[in-house]
Design a protein around this motif. Structure first.
Motif, short mmCIF file in Angstrom:
data_model
loop_
_atom_site.label_atom_id
_atom_site.label_comp_id
_atom_site.label_asym_id
_atom_site.label_seq_id
_atom_site.Cartn_x
_atom_site.Cartn_y
_atom_site.Cartn_z
N UNK A 82 0.77 -0.93 0.00
CA UNK A 82 0.12 -0.04 0.00
C UNK A 82 0.88 1.17 0.01
N UNK A 83 0.52 2.07 -1.06
CA UNK A 83 1.44 3.50 -0.87
C UNK A 83 0.26 4.34 -0.36
N UNK A 84 0.81 5.15 0.75
CA UNK A 84 0.22 6.11 1.28
C UNK A 84 0.80 7.48 0.70
N UNK A 85 -0.07 8.28 -0.03
CA UNK A 85 0.49 9.20 -0.89
C UNK A 85 0.06 10.54 -0.56
N UNK A 86 0.88 11.61 -0.40
CA UNK A 86 0.46 13.00 0.01
C UNK A 86 1.37 14.09 -0.81
N UNK A 87 0.72 15.05 -0.79
CA UNK A 87 1.58 16.15 -1.50
C UNK A 87 2.00 15.64 -3.08
N UNK A 88 3.13 15.94 -3.42
CA UNK A 88 3.97 15.75 -4.51
C UNK A 88 4.41 14.40 -4.62
N UNK A 89 3.86 13.81 -5.81
CA UNK A 89 4.39 12.28 -6.21
C UNK A 89 4.72 12.67 -7.70
N UNK A 90 6.09 12.86 -7.98
CA UNK A 90 6.39 13.49 -9.18
C UNK A 90 7.41 12.61 -9.81
N UNK A 91 7.26 11.94 -10.99
CA UNK A 91 8.41 11.27 -11.61
C UNK A 91 8.78 10.02 -10.97
N UNK A 92 10.02 9.86 -10.34
CA UNK A 92 10.28 8.64 -9.64
C UNK A 92 9.38 8.48 -8.46
N UNK A 93 8.60 9.36 -7.85
CA UNK A 93 7.97 9.50 -6.79
C UNK A 93 6.48 8.89 -7.38
N UNK A 94 6.18 9.15 -8.30
CA UNK A 94 4.65 8.77 -9.00
C UNK A 94 5.25 7.11 -9.34
N UNK A 95 6.25 6.95 -9.93
CA UNK A 95 6.34 5.66 -10.22
C UNK A 95 6.72 4.64 -9.17
N UNK A 96 7.17 5.07 -7.90
CA UNK A 96 7.27 4.28 -6.57
C UNK A 96 5.87 4.04 -6.02
N UNK A 97 4.82 5.05 -6.28
CA UNK A 97 3.46 4.64 -5.74
C UNK A 97 2.88 3.77 -6.75
N UNK A 98 3.41 3.73 -7.95
CA UNK A 98 2.93 3.01 -8.92
C UNK A 98 3.18 1.48 -8.53
N UNK A 99 4.32 1.37 -8.01
CA UNK A 99 4.92 -0.14 -7.83
C UNK A 99 4.18 -0.85 -6.83
N UNK A 100 3.45 -0.04 -5.89
CA UNK A 100 2.63 -0.77 -5.13
C UNK A 100 1.24 -1.33 -5.63
N UNK A 101 0.68 -2.35 -4.99
CA UNK A 101 -0.52 -2.74 -5.25
C UNK A 101 -1.73 -1.77 -5.13
N UNK A 102 -1.72 -1.03 -4.07
CA UNK A 102 -2.99 -0.20 -3.90
C UNK A 102 -2.25 1.29 -3.47
N UNK A 103 -3.17 2.09 -3.61
CA UNK A 103 -2.93 3.53 -3.30
C UNK A 103 -3.75 4.30 -2.60
N UNK A 104 -3.63 4.92 -1.33
CA UNK A 104 -4.59 5.68 -0.65
C UNK A 104 -3.76 7.26 -0.76
N UNK A 105 -4.58 8.15 -1.11
CA UNK A 105 -3.95 9.27 -1.45
C UNK A 105 -4.60 10.55 -0.43
N UNK A 106 -3.83 11.51 -0.02
CA UNK A 106 -4.48 12.70 0.73
C UNK A 106 -5.08 13.46 -0.40
#
Length: 263
Positions: free
Chosen positions: A119-143
């Motif tokens: 699970x990626x718990x994502x807040x604020x900026x998820x840019x480039x490599x940050x976006x791809x790291x969030x995409x690497x996870x199965x699930x994403x919960x975002x602020x």
């Protein structure tokens, strides 16, 4: 196993394990959790250090942003201390450059292991490599303040940290192309609507929501979760009849296990 002390804490990555849940935290908030080869090696090490009892991994970033992407220092002549810059790597042979990028990608691959739900718990900026790291996870919960963006193409590069495959799988080819080539921000409401986000919550509820989801995922028997994840991961590359056969084989294994007839 219960641990309150970090299993790993180095180079901007901290791993803490509590029973069957692990939390991987990016710990460079002053630089908006910018990523570097050292951080990627620490992420690989975190994956290798997971105890076998861990079933769910939560990935989070300290501070106002999940990760603002690559540390631009890697594109300066000086690069990072003790290792070549990205510009130096470009001057190497094709084999050397390919091996370097493959090594970086390893930080983004273990999140898809069939024995884990991530699970990626994502807040604020998820840019480039940050976006791809969030995409690497199965699930994403975002602020509610999340801002996804894939900026590589606009910089004359491509997304090369394993993000293109899950992005197309989640939103489709046409939308993935538009997101990557324009480099625009995808904010919370759109992320949920197009399938990038499983859930949107207020920023102050992000960690609690990730913990609640982790607890819910732990409610199902682990072997059934592993089989289900493998079925779903393979569904897009199998034909309909192949998928039916895979379902039958997986169910046969589960029934035999429940009947005490497993290996």
């Amino acid at each position: 196993m219960t641990s309150v002390e970090p299993v790993l804490d180095k180079d901007g990555v901290r791993l803490v394990v509590t029973d069957r849940t692990a939390t991987v935290t990016l710990t460079g908030p002053a630089r908006r959790n910018a990523q570097s080869p050292a951080l990627w090696r620490a992420l690989v090490e975190a994956g290798q250090a997971l105890p076998g009892a861990v079933c769910v991994v939560v990935l989070r970033g300290e501070g106002p942003s999940f990760s603002a992407g690559l540390d631009r220092q890697g594109f300066t002549p000086e690069g990072f201390d003790g290792e070549p810059s990205f510009l130096d790597l470009a001057r190497g042979t094709d084999k050397e450059l390919d091996a370097a990028i493959a090594g970086y990608q390893e930080a983004f691959t273990w999140w898809r292991r069939s024995d884990l739900v991530t699970i990626a718990a994502v807040q604020g900026h998820a840019i480039g490599a940050g976006f791809q790291l969030a995409l690497a996870c199965d699930l994403r919960i975002v602020a509610e303040d999340v801002q996804f963006a894939m900026r590589e193409t606009g910089l004359g590069l491509v997304p090369d940290l394993t993000g293109t495959h899950p992005l197309v799988g989640l939103v489709g080819y046409a939308r993935a192309l538009e997101i990557c080539v324009t480099g625009r921000y995808v904010q919370a409401a759109e992320a949920e609507r197009i399938g990038l986000a499983n859930l949107v919550v207020p920023a102050d509820q992000l960690d609690a929501a990730a913990s609640d989801l982790a607890a819910a995922l732990l409610g199902a028997p682990r072997d059934a979760v592993i089989e289900t994840k493998a079925l779903l991961q393979g569904a897009t590359r199998r034909g309909y009849e192949e998928q039916r056969a895979a379902e039958r084989a997986a169910q046969a294994r589960r029934l035999r296990d429940l009947a005490g007839l497993g290996d």
